[in-house]
Design a protein around this motif. Sequence first.
Motif, PDB file in Angstrom:
ATOM      1  N   MET A   1       0.811  -1.203   0.000  1.00 14.96           N
ATOM      2  CA  MET A   1       0.000   0.000   0.000  1.00 14.96           C
ATOM      3  C   MET A   1       0.850   1.262   0.000  1.00 14.96           C
ATOM      4  N   VAL A   4       1.923   2.121  -3.445  1.00 15.63           N
ATOM      5  CA  VAL A   4       0.872   2.756  -4.241  1.00 15.63           C
ATOM      6  C   VAL A   4       0.808   4.241  -3.940  1.00 15.63           C
ATOM      7  N   TYR A  49      -7.225   9.931   3.223  1.00 18.05           N
ATOM      8  CA  TYR A  49      -7.090   9.512   1.828  1.00 18.05           C
ATOM      9  C   TYR A  49      -6.161  10.458   1.082  1.00 18.05           C
ATOM     10  N   GLU A  51      -5.569  11.273  -3.270  1.00 18.54           N
ATOM     11  CA  GLU A  51      -6.154  10.961  -4.580  1.00 18.54           C
ATOM     12  C   GLU A  51      -5.531  11.842  -5.649  1.00 18.54           C
ATOM     13  N   LEU A  61      -6.131   6.196  -2.629  1.00 11.33           N
ATOM     14  CA  LEU A  61      -5.894   5.262  -1.540  1.00 11.33           C
ATOM     15  C   LEU A  61      -6.558   5.829  -0.296  1.00 11.33           C
ATOM     16  N   GLU A  75      -8.671   0.861   1.262  1.00 10.91           N
ATOM     17  CA  GLU A  75      -9.340   0.793  -0.034  1.00 10.91           C
ATOM     18  C   GLU A  75      -8.436   1.415  -1.101  1.00 10.91           C
ATOM     19  N   VAL A  76      -8.300   0.721  -2.218  1.00 14.66           N
ATOM     20  CA  VAL A  76      -7.604   1.241  -3.395  1.00 14.66           C
ATOM     21  C   VAL A  76      -8.662   1.392  -4.487  1.00 14.66           C
ATOM     22  N   TYR A  77      -8.738   2.568  -5.092  1.00 14.62           N
ATOM     23  CA  TYR A  77      -9.829   2.810  -6.038  1.00 14.62           C
ATOM     24  C   TYR A  77      -9.356   3.625  -7.238  1.00 14.62           C
ATOM     25  N   THR A  95     -13.442  -0.267  -6.751  1.00 16.34           N
ATOM     26  CA  THR A  95     -12.813  -0.179  -5.436  1.00 16.34           C
ATOM     27  C   THR A  95     -12.466  -1.572  -4.945  1.00 16.34           C
TER      28      THR A  95
END
Length: 213
Positions: A1, A4, A49, A51, A61, A75-77, A95
């Motif tokens: 994570m 990311v 988060y 973004e 994330l 959550e990864v979206y 998601t």
Amino acid sequence: MHRVAGLMMALAAGTAQAQDVTVLGGAELEFLHEEDGPDTGTNTYLSGYVEVDASGFYAGLWAQVSEDDLMDEVEVYLGYRNQTAGGVSYDVGYTRYFYPGDGGDCCGDITLSLGVPVGATLGATLDLAYDPQSNLREGYVGGSWAPTNALELSANYGFYEEEAAPTEQEWDLGATYSLGEKTAADLRWYDGSDYVDSYLGLSLTWDSTLLGG
């Protein structure tokens, strides 16, 4: 994570001069009183988060920590959002959900959200999600009224499916008050067919543009 998040920040730094690339960030502190039933106290959740948005496309994330580590979530979206000439907003995305203290990689949803303005102070929303792996669906409709620039009253009603269980329903009603351009407070009442009892929630949110915009 962490890889990311680092990739997203590197992408934003490398393209900061492009006016259509924006990095957003925010945090929320939420208190849910007697969420698990009468005399169970207050559960506290802290989430945040980051973004990256570029020409309507976005990737982000989101992570949450709780007093109960089984409720910790990541959550990864990603997706695409835009608005029609008539002011109707739409958002199509995917998601993926992870629960570090409860099995790790859980599942993923394909999502669709619509927002429709109704005059100057009223609005309506529709949110749909589908998990193709488990063939489970959920859907919510909502309405809002903003009597002032700072205050919004809203309500939501919806259903969600669970494996080998009846379809459940839930709803909420509350008020959101803007404390400034970046912060807001939300007081909300929650109830549902699978809830032990109804409960109150209070959340404090902060949202900001970190880069670009």
